[in-house]
Motif scaffolding. Structure first.
Motif, PDB file in Angstrom:
ATOM      1  N   LEU A 108      54.780  56.698  44.857  1.00  0.00           N
ATOM      2  CA  LEU A 108      55.359  57.376  43.786  1.00  0.00           C
ATOM      3  C   LEU A 108      54.760  58.631  43.340  1.00  0.00           C
ATOM      4  N   PRO A 109      53.461  58.409  42.817  1.00  0.00           N
ATOM      5  CA  PRO A 109      52.721  59.606  42.411  1.00  0.00           C
ATOM      6  C   PRO A 109      52.832  60.657  43.253  1.00  0.00           C
ATOM      7  N   LEU A 110      52.504  60.582  44.586  1.00  0.00           N
ATOM      8  CA  LEU A 110      52.569  61.616  45.539  1.00  0.00           C
ATOM      9  C   LEU A 110      53.912  62.381  45.669  1.00  0.00           C
ATOM     10  N   VAL A 111      55.042  61.505  45.466  1.00  0.00           N
ATOM     11  CA  VAL A 111      56.133  61.976  45.666  1.00  0.00           C
ATOM     12  C   VAL A 111      56.298  63.206  44.498  1.00  0.00           C
ATOM     13  N   TYR A 112      55.957  62.763  43.309  1.00  0.00           N
ATOM     14  CA  TYR A 112      55.986  63.588  42.231  1.00  0.00           C
ATOM     15  C   TYR A 112      55.171  64.698  42.346  1.00  0.00           C
ATOM     16  N   LEU A 113      54.141  65.001  43.200  1.00  0.00           N
ATOM     17  CA  LEU A 113      53.370  65.922  43.542  1.00  0.00           C
ATOM     18  C   LEU A 113      53.744  66.640  44.573  1.00  0.00           C
ATOM     19  N   ARG A 114      54.918  66.221  45.245  1.00  0.00           N
ATOM     20  CA  ARG A 114      55.567  66.904  46.465  1.00  0.00           C
ATOM     21  C   ARG A 114      54.682  67.102  47.534  1.00  0.00           C
ATOM     22  N   MET A 115      54.107  65.993  47.783  1.00  0.00           N
ATOM     23  CA  MET A 115      53.213  66.047  49.034  1.00  0.00           C
ATOM     24  C   MET A 115      54.221  65.890  50.163  1.00  0.00           C
ATOM     25  N   LYS A 116      53.676  66.310  51.412  1.00  0.00           N
ATOM     26  CA  LYS A 116      54.347  66.013  52.549  1.00  0.00           C
ATOM     27  C   LYS A 116      54.366  64.649  52.946  1.00  0.00           C
ATOM     28  N   ALA A 117      55.412  64.164  53.727  1.00  0.00           N
ATOM     29  CA  ALA A 117      55.539  62.755  53.659  1.00  0.00           C
ATOM     30  C   ALA A 117      54.371  62.150  54.657  1.00  0.00           C
ATOM     31  N   SER A 118      54.136  62.901  55.864  1.00  0.00           N
ATOM     32  CA  SER A 118      52.937  62.348  56.441  1.00  0.00           C
ATOM     33  C   SER A 118      51.594  62.242  55.941  1.00  0.00           C
ATOM     34  N   GLU A 119      51.509  63.112  55.128  1.00  0.00           N
ATOM     35  CA  GLU A 119      50.177  62.854  54.124  1.00  0.00           C
ATOM     36  C   GLU A 119      50.305  61.820  53.158  1.00  0.00           C
ATOM     37  N   ARG A 120      51.465  61.648  52.622  1.00  0.00           N
ATOM     38  CA  ARG A 120      51.833  60.559  51.905  1.00  0.00           C
ATOM     39  C   ARG A 120      51.593  59.119  52.380  1.00  0.00           C
ATOM     40  N   LYS A 121      52.022  58.957  53.557  1.00  0.00           N
ATOM     41  CA  LYS A 121      52.001  57.815  54.482  1.00  0.00           C
ATOM     42  C   LYS A 121      50.261  57.470  54.520  1.00  0.00           C
ATOM     43  N   LYS A 122      49.787  58.390  55.014  1.00  0.00           N
ATOM     44  CA  LYS A 122      48.119  58.185  55.361  1.00  0.00           C
ATOM     45  C   LYS A 122      47.444  57.767  53.974  1.00  0.00           C
ATOM     46  N   ARG A 123      47.734  58.371  53.093  1.00  0.00           N
ATOM     47  CA  ARG A 123      47.146  58.205  51.856  1.00  0.00           C
ATOM     48  C   ARG A 123      47.520  56.839  51.133  1.00  0.00           C
ATOM     49  N   VAL A 124      48.612  56.231  51.310  1.00  0.00           N
ATOM     50  CA  VAL A 124      49.313  55.161  51.045  1.00  0.00           C
ATOM     51  C   VAL A 124      48.436  53.869  51.689  1.00  0.00           C
ATOM     52  N   LYS A 125      48.644  54.156  52.924  1.00  0.00           N
ATOM     53  CA  LYS A 125      47.876  53.151  53.951  1.00  0.00           C
ATOM     54  C   LYS A 125      46.708  52.827  53.591  1.00  0.00           C
ATOM     55  N   GLU A 126      45.646  54.141  53.213  1.00  0.00           N
ATOM     56  CA  GLU A 126      44.366  54.024  53.121  1.00  0.00           C
ATOM     57  C   GLU A 126      44.028  53.204  51.905  1.00  0.00           C
ATOM     58  N   VAL A 127      44.514  53.471  50.798  1.00  0.00           N
ATOM     59  CA  VAL A 127      44.252  52.935  49.514  1.00  0.00           C
ATOM     60  C   VAL A 127      44.881  51.315  49.449  1.00  0.00           C
ATOM     61  N   LEU A 128      46.054  51.004  50.264  1.00  0.00           N
ATOM     62  CA  LEU A 128      46.398  49.736  50.233  1.00  0.00           C
ATOM     63  C   LEU A 128      45.517  48.798  51.192  1.00  0.00           C
ATOM     64  N   ASP A 129      45.095  49.347  52.281  1.00  0.00           N
ATOM     65  CA  ASP A 129      43.934  48.779  52.985  1.00  0.00           C
ATOM     66  C   ASP A 129      42.785  48.593  52.097  1.00  0.00           C
ATOM     67  N   ARG A 130      42.250  49.571  51.261  1.00  0.00           N
ATOM     68  CA  ARG A 130      40.958  49.349  50.545  1.00  0.00           C
ATOM     69  C   ARG A 130      41.369  48.327  49.295  1.00  0.00           C
ATOM     70  N   MET A 131      42.556  48.232  48.877  1.00  0.00           N
ATOM     71  CA  MET A 131      42.663  47.162  47.874  1.00  0.00           C
ATOM     72  C   MET A 131      43.048  45.731  48.513  1.00  0.00           C
ATOM     73  N   LYS A 132      43.179  45.772  49.684  1.00  0.00           N
ATOM     74  CA  LYS A 132      43.172  44.490  50.703  1.00  0.00           C
ATOM     75  C   LYS A 132      44.718  43.915  50.161  1.00  0.00           C
ATOM     76  N   ILE A 133      45.618  44.814  50.244  1.00  0.00           N
ATOM     77  CA  ILE A 133      46.984  44.458  49.954  1.00  0.00           C
ATOM     78  C   ILE A 133      48.093  45.020  50.847  1.00  0.00           C
ATOM     79  N   SER A 134      47.617  45.475  51.942  1.00  0.00           N
ATOM     80  CA  SER A 134      48.492  46.073  52.838  1.00  0.00           C
ATOM     81  C   SER A 134      49.355  45.280  53.390  1.00  0.00           C
ATOM     82  N   HIS A 135      48.922  43.762  53.754  1.00  0.00           N
ATOM     83  CA  HIS A 135      49.978  42.872  54.148  1.00  0.00           C
ATOM     84  C   HIS A 135      51.141  42.663  53.244  1.00  0.00           C
TER      85      HIS A 135
END
Length: 225
Positions: A108-135
């Motif tokens: 959601l914060p990336l949507v508010y920043l009007r970031m491209k969908a491909s970049e949003r997906k990359k960033r979200v995946k990275e932080v979910l992996d980092r927080m060990k919650i991607s599953h």
């Protein structure tokens, strides 16, 4: 480099009969990369100070400089723009949106920043992996434990690569084990360069900070490194 500076900062709340000074002549400097804990009894001004630092509110008087810019009198739209791009929030109550999945909450914060969908997906995946919650990315907040919800909240806070992370009682709704894990995550982010300002009642949590500031009646009464 100084990220946050306040000069004679005041916050006054007024009703018809009562005037309350929540923040009273606070002079504070926080350097980039610092981890600062703010402590004090209930009603001492911790949350009011955090709201000003987080650009959720303006001071009644005094000066607030964020990243070299005097933001003391910013209009709501100006504060919102700066806040969305540069500040991440972690709350005691998690503040996740029940109707959105884990992935959507973090995105959601990336949507508010009007970031491209491909970049949003990359960033979200990275932080979910980092927080060990991607599953759990397709689950909803009510399907998660408290510790998992706070991991999602931290992922949402850091997905914009903020200059500042504000944490308001981040372990307040967690048991001891999950609370300790959350504090370890915040400490790791700080070691990687994140500036963190945290309000807490916990001496144990404050032990992760470089500096502890104690407030009383809106004043800074002690600072301890």
């Amino acid at each position: 480099m100084t990220l946050i500076e306040t000069n004679n900062l005041k916050k006054i709340f007024s009703t018809e009969d009562i005037e309350t000074t929540a923040v009273n002549n606070v002079n504070l400097k926080i350097e980039q990369g610092e981890f600062v804990a703010i402590m004090g009894p209930s009603g001492c001004g911790k949350s009011s100070l955090l709201n000003i630092i987080g650009l959720l509110d303006n001071p009644s008087d005094g000066q607030y400089i964020f990243d070299g810019n005097d933001v003391s009198g910013f209009k709501e739209m100006q504060r919102t723009k700066l806040r969305k791009g540069h500040i991440g929030f972690v709350f005691q109550s998690f503040n996740l949106i029940d109707e959105l999945s884990v992935y959507e909450n973090v995105e959601l914060p990336l949507v508010y920043l009007r970031m491209k969908a491909s970049e949003r997906k990359k960033r979200v995946k990275e932080v979910l992996d980092r927080m060990k919650i991607s599953h759990r990315e397709n689950h909803f907040p009510q399907q998660l434990s408290g510790g998992q919800q706070q991991r999602v909240a931290i992922a949402r806070a850091i997905v914009v690569n903020p200059k500042l992370i504000l944490a308001d009682e981040p372990t307040g709704n967690l048991d001891s084990k999950n609370g300790h894990e959350v504090m370890k995550l915040l400490a790791e982010l700080n070691k990687e360069g994140a500036t963190i300002v945290m309000v807490t009642h916990s001496d144990r949590d404050a032990g992760f900070a470089h500096r502890v500031i104690n407030l009383f009646d809106g004043h800074i009464i002690t600072e301890k490194r």
